[in-house]
Design a protein around this motif. Structure first.
Motif, PDB file in Angstrom:
ATOM      1  N   TRP A  80      -5.083   8.492   1.932  1.00 46.27           N
ATOM      2  CA  TRP A  80      -4.706   7.931   3.235  1.00 46.27           C
ATOM      3  C   TRP A  80      -4.127   6.548   3.046  1.00 46.27           C
ATOM      4  CZ3 TRP A  80      -4.607  10.501   7.723  1.00 46.27           C
ATOM      5  CH2 TRP A  80      -5.287  11.741   7.784  1.00 46.27           C
ATOM      6  N   ASP A  81      -2.979   6.361   3.631  1.00 46.48           N
ATOM      7  CA  ASP A  81      -2.308   5.069   3.617  1.00 46.48           C
ATOM      8  C   ASP A  81      -2.475   4.480   5.009  1.00 46.48           C
ATOM      9  OD1 ASP A  81      -0.569   2.958   3.288  1.00 46.48           O
ATOM     10  OD2 ASP A  81       1.221   4.178   3.666  1.00 46.48           O
ATOM     11  N   THR A  82      -3.155   3.361   5.085  1.00 48.59           N
ATOM     12  CA  THR A  82      -3.414   2.792   6.412  1.00 48.59           C
ATOM     13  C   THR A  82      -2.442   1.664   6.705  1.00 48.59           C
ATOM     14  OG1 THR A  82      -4.972   1.172   5.510  1.00 48.59           O
ATOM     15  CG2 THR A  82      -5.871   3.292   6.180  1.00 48.59           C
TER      16      THR A  82
ATOM     17  N   SER B 267       6.960  -1.169   7.776  1.00 49.76           N
ATOM     18  CA  SER B 267       5.527  -1.274   8.003  1.00 49.76           C
ATOM     19  C   SER B 267       4.979   0.039   8.547  1.00 49.76           C
ATOM     20  CB  SER B 267       5.275  -2.408   8.995  1.00 49.76           C
ATOM     21  OG  SER B 267       3.916  -2.755   8.972  1.00 49.76           O
ATOM     22  N   THR B 268       3.855   0.441   8.013  1.00 46.51           N
ATOM     23  CA  THR B 268       3.285   1.731   8.399  1.00 46.51           C
ATOM     24  C   THR B 268       2.756   1.700   9.834  1.00 46.51           C
ATOM     25  OG1 THR B 268       2.659   2.114   6.113  1.00 46.51           O
ATOM     26  CG2 THR B 268       1.525   3.438   7.766  1.00 46.51           C
ATOM     27  N   VAL B 269       3.037   2.755  10.556  1.00 42.17           N
ATOM     28  CA  VAL B 269       2.537   2.897  11.921  1.00 42.17           C
ATOM     29  C   VAL B 269       1.249   3.701  11.866  1.00 42.17           C
ATOM     30  CG1 VAL B 269       2.994   3.890  14.189  1.00 42.17           C
ATOM     31  CG2 VAL B 269       4.841   2.804  12.909  1.00 42.17           C
TER      32      VAL B 269
ATOM     33  N   LYS C  70       0.827  -1.216   0.000  1.00 45.33           N
ATOM     34  CA  LYS C  70       0.000   0.000   0.000  1.00 45.33           C
ATOM     35  C   LYS C  70       0.853   1.254   0.000  1.00 45.33           C
ATOM     36  CE  LYS C  70      -1.984  -1.276   3.825  1.00 45.33           C
ATOM     37  NZ  LYS C  70      -1.357  -2.599   3.949  1.00 45.33           N
ATOM     38  N   THR C  71       1.806   1.273   0.927  1.00 44.99           N
ATOM     39  CA  THR C  71       2.661   2.451   1.027  1.00 44.99           C
ATOM     40  C   THR C  71       3.475   2.620  -0.256  1.00 44.99           C
ATOM     41  OG1 THR C  71       2.777   2.108   3.410  1.00 44.99           O
ATOM     42  CG2 THR C  71       4.405   3.577   2.438  1.00 44.99           C
ATOM     43  N   SER C  72       3.988   1.526  -0.747  1.00 50.71           N
ATOM     44  CA  SER C  72       4.777   1.587  -1.979  1.00 50.71           C
ATOM     45  C   SER C  72       3.939   2.130  -3.133  1.00 50.71           C
ATOM     46  CB  SER C  72       5.275   0.195  -2.358  1.00 50.71           C
ATOM     47  OG  SER C  72       5.925  -0.400  -1.269  1.00 50.71           O
TER      48      SER C  72
HETATM   49 MG   LIG Z   1       2.490   0.781   4.677  1.00 51.91          MG
END
Ligand SMILES: [Mg+2]
Ligand SMILES: Nc1nc2c(ncn2[C@@H]2O[C@H](COP(=O)(O)OP(=O)(O)OP(=O)(O)O)[C@@H](O)[C@H]2O)c(=O)[nH]1
Ligand SMILES: [Zn+2]
Ligand SMILES: [Zn+2]
Lengths: 220, 611
Positions: A76-78, A53-55, A35-37
């Motif tokens: 929004w990146d969850t 990993s996203t916090v 997702k973040t990528s």
């Molecule tokens: Mg992420």
């Protein structure tokens, strides 16, 4: 005699809102599906193989020009990790559209799609627009979820479907733009039903002349 | 509750990552609310134009929108299907390619519902009828969080007392007591989180080590910092966008990739003559750069040995009031990564003293070259009067992997003496790059932000002859001069931990006889970059008096309930030497002040550095 007075100084207000409207989009899916990528590829055109990993949550803002309109996207990146679920689900309600992502090399992430979809139904508005994205389609050798299964599930859930790669920049932009378009369509519908006089006579941000994206599935 | 456990297990270090995101979001929301407010005001005005005016009879045969009389046969008007009012042909809008039309108000009403997102809130209300439109999830999380955690979580630098007072002001309480559809349990969760955290911060030693692990400094080799879309420091930058000074309206740099119809684009620029959105710039052109450049401003970057030159030209277009910085090329740059002989250079500019992201412009990134050609024009919308107070900072950077930046050199061009009328100064010239010059300046006298003011000495006609005024000997020429000072706004102020301030400005003019004239601006609430646009008028002062007077401007953060206000910074203008002020800035504002006194009835713009 010296004296002092205050007074209001009228000056023209600066408007620093160089866009027509703002859409809020949420990216959800299991941890490590990309997702973040995906967001970084879209917003910054960057990719890093390292996994951080996203916090909680994060977001980016990007303004795009689409259908003669400047649309500001707050994306929004969850975090996919379970422990942040309380925070991330709080954001569902504000989102007009969703990108639900799984990893084509990870069966578990695909199996979780149904659950994510249920989360959307629970926490979001009724017309939430969702695109199902099978990410990492550059890793054909390690693929465990076929395009066909992806598409079938998407059909079943009533979502549109893309295979994409944040790494090789495949279908990333297309995904976001398609989501924007379907939100625009929903918007027109919603406005036109509220204004009976125009029902049938389409106007405003209509996207009927929008052709389908070049290739919805991954070519690789 | 299962979720309860998950939330309360969050560590302080995790909150340190999440909170900045919430603050950034709030800044975005603030801008959005302001935009929506304006849209609605405009619609209201449109309605009023057609409204029946006092005393005027509502003629049945007049256009409901512009009140123009309608004829019986010709120009009879037609009924709008949206509102059933009869309107003249001028007051109809044909949206799109259809033949259906709407009256101007109906059309605008629809537009406003689109632009404000009202359509979405209406749709959503079908499912969540209690949901308020403004409050976002983030706002609520933040609110609950702040409400409950201030004492334990917020670093002790800003006075915690005044903050907790502020936040329990009646307005806030009311908001809290009506969570409007917000999951009550989540708020309770936050309560437990914070109590938990209090315990943590008191007893647990490993919190600090966690902190390091999650630290948002991009220097840490791990990927995390780069992955965050904004570091902590960017909060202020974001907030700044809320109210950029009008005097520096930026034109977003040309982005050739944007598939914009040029005509439309122009139109948009005209109707919203303002900076492109901060995080995006509207296109791909290196939002990566903008995102992390907040870090480069605070020194989190690598340095290369500076070599080479940058070739650029400066023009000022008086018609559009824009400063054009044409960046042509660089040559002989140092390698960003010396060992790998790698260099991906780009050029960034600021119009100092404005270091906010509003004032940042960048070129694209060139790949693998130490002699890049850019051919890009960076534009600043800036009033001619402002130019003299500015210095153009042109810096060259290398963009490495993982968004790591390396400083390759800079040149600072003072614009005060620049002759923009002279065509020879508009030619391209090579400027040798230098190492960072300003480090010492910043560290020797801590900068507490900048205050922009506009000042004018008003003298009645006839007394404005300078000589007379200057001497001040014998008979005072006149005592009914007036010093007008408009406090426009401030930026880069030391904000509270929540990224905002309730700020106001005090002005104190000390006359030669030690008489003090004091004025105060209204308080602007919850803004990081307040734009008071408030004018102070000091009456009955003569130029001779003023020459021996000093004007002290102080910016304060208001505290509620008698807790003392926090002084954010001060600037002094006038005769008395400022012992604390930095030499450079002091002398500069001194010159500005002299200019005010020696050019009566003319406005002078000043950017004062606060100390
Ligand atoms: Mg992420
Ligand atoms: N080969 C390949 N790897 C990818 C792709 N997208 C992401 N990755 C890698 O997958 C890993 C996880 O990516 P992230 O974007 O951090 O995952 P995420 O979904 O944000 O994970 P959480 O933040 O924990 O929810 C990283 O190592 C990425 O480099 C892709 O399209 N192809
Ligand atoms: Zn009319
Ligand atoms: Zn109408």
């Amino acid at each position: 005699m010296a004296s002092a007075t205050d007074s209001r100084y009228g000056q023209k207000e600066s408007s620093d809102q160089n866009f027509d409207y703002m859409f809020k989009i949420l990216i959800i899916g299991n941890s490590s599906v990309g997702k973040t990528s995906f967001l970084f590829r879209y917003a910054d055109d960057s990719f890093t193989p390292a996994f951080v990993s996203t916090v909680g949550i994060d977001f980016k803002v990007k303004t795009i020009y689409r259908n003669d309109k400047r649309i500001k996207l707050q994306i929004w990146d969850t975090a996919g990790q379970e422990r942040y679920r309380t925070i991330t689900t709080a954001y569902y309600r504000g989102a007009m559209g969703f990108i639900l992502m799984y990893d084509i090399t990870n069966e578990e992430s695909f199996n979780a799609v149904q659950d994510w979809s249920t989360q959307i139904k629970t926490y979001s508005w009724d017309n939430a627009q969702v695109l199902l994205v099978g990410n990492k389609c550059d890793m054909e050798d390690e693929r465990v979820v076929s395009s066909e299964r992806g598409r079938q599930l998407a059909d079943h859930l009533g979502f549109e479907f893309f295979e994409a790669s944040a790494k090789d920049n495949i279908n990333v932009k297309q995904t976001f733009e398609r989501l924007v378009d379907v939100i625009c369509e929903k918007m027109s519908e919603s406005l036109d039903t509220a204004d009976p006089a125009v029902t049938g006579a389409k106007q405003g941000p209509q996207l009927t002349d929008q052709q389908a994206p070049p290739h919805q599935d991954c070519a690789c | 509750m299962a979720q309860d456990a998950s939330l309360s297990s969050f560590q302080e270090s995790e909150w340190e990552v999440i909170l900045p995101v919430l603050y950034r979001d709030r800044a975005v929301q603030n801008v959005e609310e302001e935009r929506i407010r304006k849209l609605k005001t405009r619609l209201q005005q449109l309605r009023w134009r057609g409204a029946k005016r006092g005393g005027q009879e509502y003629a049945e045969k007049s256009c409901a929108r512009c009140r123009r009389a309608l004829g019986l046969l010709l120009n009879r008007g037609a009924v709008c299907q949206g509102c059933s009012h009869r309107v003249c042909s001028e007051c109809r809008v044909f949206p799109g390619r259809t033949r259906v039309w709407r009256c101007t108000v109906c059309y605008e009403g629809r537009n406003v519902r689109i632009k404000t997102g009202e359509w979405f809130f209406e749709e959503r209300a079908k499912k969540f009828p209690t949901e308020g439109r403004q409050e976002t999830a983030g706002a609520r999380l933040l609110q609950s969080y702040q409400e409950l955690s201030k004492i334990s979580v917020v670093p002790p630098t800003p006075p915690p007392l005044s903050e907790s007072w502020c936040s329990s002001s009646p307005g806030r309480l009311q908001e809290l007591s009506q969570p409007r559809g917000f999951n009550k349990s989540v708020e309770n969760l936050f309560l437990s989180v914070t109590t938990h955290m209090k315990k943590l911060s008191k007893s647990q030693n490993d919190v600090t080590s966690d902190k390091q692990l999650l630290s948002t400094s991009p220097e840490q080799g791990t990927g995390r910092p780069e992955r965050r879309s904004q570091s902590d420091t960017a909060i202020n930058v974001t907030a700044r966008k809320i109210s950029a000074p009008d005097i520096l309206q930026s034109l977003s740099p040309e982005s050739p990739k944007r598939p914009a119809n040029p005509v439309l684009k122009q139109e948009n620029l005209l109707s919203h003559p303002t900076p492109g959105p901060l995080f995006s710039g509207g296109s791909r052109q290196g939002s990566l750069i903008s995102i992390n450049s907040a870090c480069t401003e605070i020194g989190n970057f690598d340095n290369a040995d500076v070599t080479g030159e940058v070739e650029l030209a400066l023009r000022y277009c008086f018609k559009t009031r824009s400063l054009e910085v044409c960046i042509k090329s660089c040559r002989n740059l140092a390698y960003g990564e010396e060992r790998k002989k790698k260099c991906n250079p780009y050029v960034k500019t600021y119009l100092l003293p404005d270091r906010s992201s509003q004032g940042k412009r960048k070129t694209g990134v060139q790949k693998n070259t130490v002699d890049p050609t850019f051919q890009e024009t960076l534009k600043y919308q800036v009033e001619p009067a402002q130019l003299a107070t500015r210095r153009l900072q042109v810096s060259v950077w290398h963009l490495g992997t993982l968004a790591r930046r390396v400083f390759l050199g800079e040149v600072i061009i003072p614009l005060a003496s620049w002759d923009f009328g002279d065509s020879t100064t508009q030619a391209f010239r090579w400027h040798p790059l230098r190492a960072k010059a300003e480090k010492h300046e910043d560290s020797s006298s801590p900068n507490h932000g900048e205050l922009t003011v506009r000042a004018k000495l008003v003298l009645p006609a006839g007394t404005s002859k300078l000589q007379e005024a200057q001497e001040g000997t014998g008979e005072e020429p006149s005592c009914d001069g007036q010093l007008c000072l408009v406090v426009l706004g401030a930026q880069n102020l030391p904000v509270r931990s929540d990224g905002t301030l309730n700020s106001f400005v005090k002005g104190c003019l000390t006359l030669p006889d030690k008489q003090k004239l004091r004025l105060k601006s209204p308080v602007l609430k919850k803004q990081a970059c307040p734009q008071w646009k408030h004018s102070f008028v000091f009456n009955g002062v003569s130029p001779a008096q003023l020459r021996q007077s000093s004007l002290e401007l102080t910016v304060w953060d208001q505290a509620a309930f008698g807790v003392s206000d926090r002084l954010l910074g001060e600037a002094r203008l006038g005769s008395r030497e400022d012992p604390a002020g930095g030499a450079g800035s002091g002398s500069h504002s001194k010159l500005q002040w002299q200019k005010v006194l020696s050019s009566p009835n003319l406005w002078t713009d000043m950017t004062l550095v606060l100390h």
